[in-house]
Design a protein around this motif. Structure first.
Motif: not given
Length: 324
Positions: A139-145, A263-267
């Motif tokens: 999550l942080v890496d995505i927003l930081a980009e 971001l997510l997994w497959n629910p």
């Protein structure tokens, strides 16, 4: 009723998926989400019922219609009285629900948590969608980009008592401190698993923090709510947004550029794995280090956690490949 659905499959053997020789007919498993009626937990239900049909077990998929741990406890007490073989629950509060789950264990019921955990001594296993570290760091890496690794950021969570969200935020804080010291987390606001409230919270954040660079929205209803707030305000051009949600709920926002990455997994797989783990626990009394779970193959079990796998990233390039 909308919030009560039962699947009963009649022709499979537990040996098909669990590698044992006994039939699974007669096993009754209660699977409880945090709440019913939202896309994420509807997808989990699909997977749970798919596994029920494969294994020949009865699955009752039921939960409260709002983010209500008291109602969860009441419903679980009913399942205890009905002598369910296994109960798998996504707790709205890890501490408030623990006494009820301990009571189920004392009655000889196999107890699992999934999606969110409870106190460790109140369940036998936790079916975890991905490691907390993987989710928090991603999550942080995505927003930081998107923000260039600097600026004020805020988090919209679900409930302040939700164990999984609180642990994700711990790992998010570690990632911010170690890799992005120029990103400042200015506030964390709850949205109580209510999309309209998340919309309002995001609007309030935009007003309270005019220099806001980014928002994390870390539940499946918080992210579309926040995305709609950014879209209507025109703030998506200057405020980056990411979080956890289903592709179906976020497709329009990804395609119009309001959000770049979800971001997510497959629910569906999470619900499927939960029922496989519950059936095996009832049959054997414990889970092996590698659990055979139908179409998922071998799944790692570590320290009483069943690990689905790393999270997925949905972007404009791949979001149409998924339907949940």
């Amino acid at each position: 009723m909308l919030w009560r659905r039962t699947a009963l499959a009649l022709a499979a053997l537990l040996a098909t998926a669990c590698g044992r020789g006994g039939e699974a007919e007669g096993i009754r498993i209660g699977v409880m989400p945090k709440l019913v009626g939202i896309d994420y937990f509807n997808a989990c239900e699909r997977g749970a019922l798919e596994a029920a049909a494969e294994l020949g077990v009865e699955v009752v998929y039921d939960g409260p219609i709002a983010n209500d741990v008291t109602r969860q406890a009441e419903m679980i007490d009913t399942w205890i009285a009905r002598r369910f073989d296994a109960i798998a629950v996504a707790p709205n509060d890890p501490h408030a629900l623990a006494p009820t789950l301990r009571r189920a264990m004392e009655r000889g019921i196999a107890v699992l948590t999934w999606d969110a955990d409870s106190e460790a001594d109140s369940r036998h296993y936790f079916v975890n969608q991905a490691t907390y570290e993987d989710i928090g760091y991603a999550l942080v890496d995505i927003l930081a980009e998107r923000t260039g690794g600097r600026g004020e950021v805020a988090t919209i969570t679900g409930s302040l008592t939700a164990a999984n969200q609180n642990i994700w935020m711990e790992w998010m804080g570690r990632r911010l401190a170690s890799n992005y010291p120029d990103m400042e987390l200015v506030t964390v606001k709850p949205s109580e698993e209510d999309q309209q409230l998340a919309f309002q919270v995001a609007q309030d954040l935009l007003k309270a923090y005019p220099d806001l660079a980014g928002i994390f929205a870390i539940t499946s209803v918080a992210l579309p709510g926040a995305a709609e707030a950014l879209r209507q305000s025109g703030a998506a051009r200057r405020v980056a947004l990411t979080g956890l949600a289903t592709p179906n709920s976020m497709r329009q926002y990804v395609k119009d550029g309001t959000v770049q990455t979800v971001l997510l997994w497959n629910p569906v797989d999470l619900g499927y794995l939960t029922v496989h783990a519950a059936a095996r626990l009832v049959a054997d009394g414990s889970l092996p280090a590698e659990l055979t779970a139908g179409r998922l193959g071998q799944v790692e079990v570590r320290d009483r956690e069943v690990l689905l796998g790393p999270p997925l990233q949905f972007t404009r390039a791949n979001i149409d490949d998924f339907d949940f």
